[in-house]
Design an enzyme around this catalytic site. Structure first.
Site, PDB file in Angstrom:
ATOM      1  N   CYS A 235      42.839  40.957  49.184  1.00  0.00           N
ATOM      2  CA  CYS A 235      44.235  41.074  49.193  1.00  0.00           C
ATOM      3  C   CYS A 235      44.846  42.183  49.771  1.00  0.00           C
ATOM      4  O   CYS A 235      44.523  43.261  49.197  1.00  0.00           O
ATOM      5  CB  CYS A 235      44.925  40.735  47.703  1.00  0.00           C
ATOM      6  SG  CYS A 235      46.554  41.020  47.589  1.00  0.00           S
ATOM      7  N   GLU A 236      45.699  42.252  50.863  1.00  0.00           N
ATOM      8  CA  GLU A 236      46.303  43.416  51.248  1.00  0.00           C
ATOM      9  C   GLU A 236      47.309  44.281  50.458  1.00  0.00           C
ATOM     10  O   GLU A 236      47.685  45.381  50.958  1.00  0.00           O
ATOM     11  CB  GLU A 236      46.752  43.203  52.880  1.00  0.00           C
ATOM     12  CG  GLU A 236      48.049  42.367  52.880  1.00  0.00           C
ATOM     13  CD  GLU A 236      48.525  42.232  54.205  1.00  0.00           C
ATOM     14  OE1 GLU A 236      50.017  42.231  54.475  1.00  0.00           O
ATOM     15  OE2 GLU A 236      47.795  42.030  55.299  1.00  0.00           O
ATOM     16  N   HIS A 237      47.920  43.422  49.335  1.00  0.00           N
ATOM     17  CA  HIS A 237      48.778  44.104  48.456  1.00  0.00           C
ATOM     18  C   HIS A 237      48.347  44.944  47.289  1.00  0.00           C
ATOM     19  O   HIS A 237      48.760  45.949  46.932  1.00  0.00           O
ATOM     20  CB  HIS A 237      49.811  43.122  47.915  1.00  0.00           C
ATOM     21  CG  HIS A 237      50.322  42.070  48.985  1.00  0.00           C
ATOM     22  ND1 HIS A 237      50.451  40.887  49.073  1.00  0.00           N
ATOM     23  CD2 HIS A 237      51.290  42.601  49.995  1.00  0.00           C
ATOM     24  CE1 HIS A 237      51.098  40.423  50.072  1.00  0.00           C
ATOM     25  NE2 HIS A 237      51.770  41.664  50.582  1.00  0.00           N
ATOM     26  N   HIS A 238      46.884  44.606  46.924  1.00  0.00           N
ATOM     27  CA  HIS A 238      46.447  45.342  46.053  1.00  0.00           C
ATOM     28  C   HIS A 238      44.976  45.815  46.226  1.00  0.00           C
ATOM     29  O   HIS A 238      44.210  46.642  45.378  1.00  0.00           O
ATOM     30  CB  HIS A 238      46.284  44.629  44.749  1.00  0.00           C
ATOM     31  CG  HIS A 238      47.663  44.251  44.253  1.00  0.00           C
ATOM     32  ND1 HIS A 238      48.326  43.052  44.337  1.00  0.00           N
ATOM     33  CD2 HIS A 238      48.677  44.921  43.334  1.00  0.00           C
ATOM     34  CE1 HIS A 238      49.449  42.915  43.909  1.00  0.00           C
ATOM     35  NE2 HIS A 238      49.884  43.987  43.406  1.00  0.00           N
TER      36      HIS A 238
ATOM     37  N   GLN B 214      46.661  35.145  52.345  1.00  0.00           N
ATOM     38  CA  GLN B 214      45.772  33.755  52.614  1.00  0.00           C
ATOM     39  C   GLN B 214      46.591  33.023  53.754  1.00  0.00           C
ATOM     40  O   GLN B 214      45.873  32.410  54.563  1.00  0.00           O
ATOM     41  CB  GLN B 214      45.425  33.152  51.316  1.00  0.00           C
ATOM     42  CG  GLN B 214      44.835  31.724  51.275  1.00  0.00           C
ATOM     43  CD  GLN B 214      44.576  31.232  49.813  1.00  0.00           C
ATOM     44  OE1 GLN B 214      44.360  31.787  49.040  1.00  0.00           O
ATOM     45  NE2 GLN B 214      44.249  29.902  49.967  1.00  0.00           N
TER      46      GLN B 214
ATOM     47  N   HIS C 263      42.238  34.665  43.309  1.00  0.00           N
ATOM     48  CA  HIS C 263      42.867  35.943  43.786  1.00  0.00           C
ATOM     49  C   HIS C 263      42.849  36.844  42.549  1.00  0.00           C
ATOM     50  O   HIS C 263      43.310  36.616  41.525  1.00  0.00           O
ATOM     51  CB  HIS C 263      44.301  36.147  44.284  1.00  0.00           C
ATOM     52  CG  HIS C 263      44.419  35.391  45.642  1.00  0.00           C
ATOM     53  ND1 HIS C 263      44.868  35.884  46.583  1.00  0.00           N
ATOM     54  CD2 HIS C 263      44.416  34.023  45.866  1.00  0.00           C
ATOM     55  CE1 HIS C 263      45.142  34.917  47.642  1.00  0.00           C
ATOM     56  NE2 HIS C 263      44.605  33.834  47.261  1.00  0.00           N
TER      57      HIS C 263
ATOM     58  N   CYS D 142      44.050  39.716  42.189  1.00  0.00           N
ATOM     59  CA  CYS D 142      45.215  40.404  41.695  1.00  0.00           C
ATOM     60  C   CYS D 142      46.299  39.641  40.786  1.00  0.00           C
ATOM     61  O   CYS D 142      47.149  39.799  40.317  1.00  0.00           O
ATOM     62  CB  CYS D 142      45.930  40.820  43.066  1.00  0.00           C
ATOM     63  SG  CYS D 142      46.564  39.267  44.006  1.00  0.00           S
TER      64      CYS D 142
END
Length: 220
Positions: free
Chosen positions: A109-112, A150, A178, A180
């Site tokens: 995941c690019e956010h976490h 995704q 995920h 996250c």
């Protein structure tokens, strides 16, 4: 950007770009240079956490971490690593749906920067060209091995296959867990996310339902 907005974007998996956001100079440095720089900065993160890097178990962690990021988890960022998508003349004139199922998704995941794991199911209806089956798996693996959302992953796979096969008749379905979601925030261990992208013949509900029936029957 304030902290509430930062958290909101991360929790809701918001993305505004179909292409992976990259700097213009993303590949000016060699992999070895990147590993050395990441190693230095990750050592600082570990020190900020209060970890003793003189300990035998921890001393090599910054290097291992940096090598893992550049060479393994995010090798799909570099277009040089993109697999060659060999296509062949459709000599059998096969015109029905071809489905490749249960392709492993191993992404982040690019956010976490936490793992996304699951499976992709992909189908296309050949016209003049067909593609080697393993090439579909390799394409999924390539796009998965970069910081991802995704929805974007689904679109990147779809558009590449449409381009190389010269047909819009492609559908991509991804179901994934995920970390996250499962290891932070709500900490829901059982939920998973499904995304579906399609075009061409798969705009027809009957065609989509045939695909879903094949996928569902294989998972029972």
């Amino acid at each position: 950007m304030n902290k509430d907005l930062i958290e909101n974007i991360g929790d809701n998996h918001i993305s505004t770009n179909i292409e992976t956001p990259l700097l213009p100079n993303a590949f000016d440095k060699s992999d070895d240079e990147k590993i050395e720089n990441i190693k230095h900065h990750f050592a600082k993160i570990m020190e900020e956490l209060g970890l003793d890097l003189t300990d035998d178990s921890l001393s090599g962690t910054p290097y291992r971490f940096a090598k893992m990021y550049v060479k393994e988890l995010f090798y799909g960022l570099n277009p040089k690593n993109k697999p060659k998508l060999s296509v062949f003349e459709n000599k059998y004139k096969y015109k029905k749906m071809l489905v490749e199922q249960n392709i492993t998704i191993d992404s982040s995941c690019e956010h976490h920067f936490l793992p996304i794991t699951g499976h992709a199911h992909i189908a296309y209806i050949p016209k003049d060209k067909v593609i080697g089956l393993s090439k579909i798996n390799r394409l999924v693996d390539y796009y998965a091995h970069r910081p991802q959302v995704q929805e974007r992953l689904s679109l990147q796979i779809l558009k590449d296959l449409q381009a190389v096969l010269n047909t819009k008749d492609v559908i991509v379905m991804i179901s994934a867990k995920h970390l996250c979601v499962s290891s932070r925030g709500i900490k829901d261990k059982d939920s998973f996310t499904t995304t579906i992208e399609y075009d061409g013949a798969f705009n027809n509900e009957l065609q989509r339902n045939e695909f879903f029936g094949i996928v569902n029957n294989s998972s029972t």
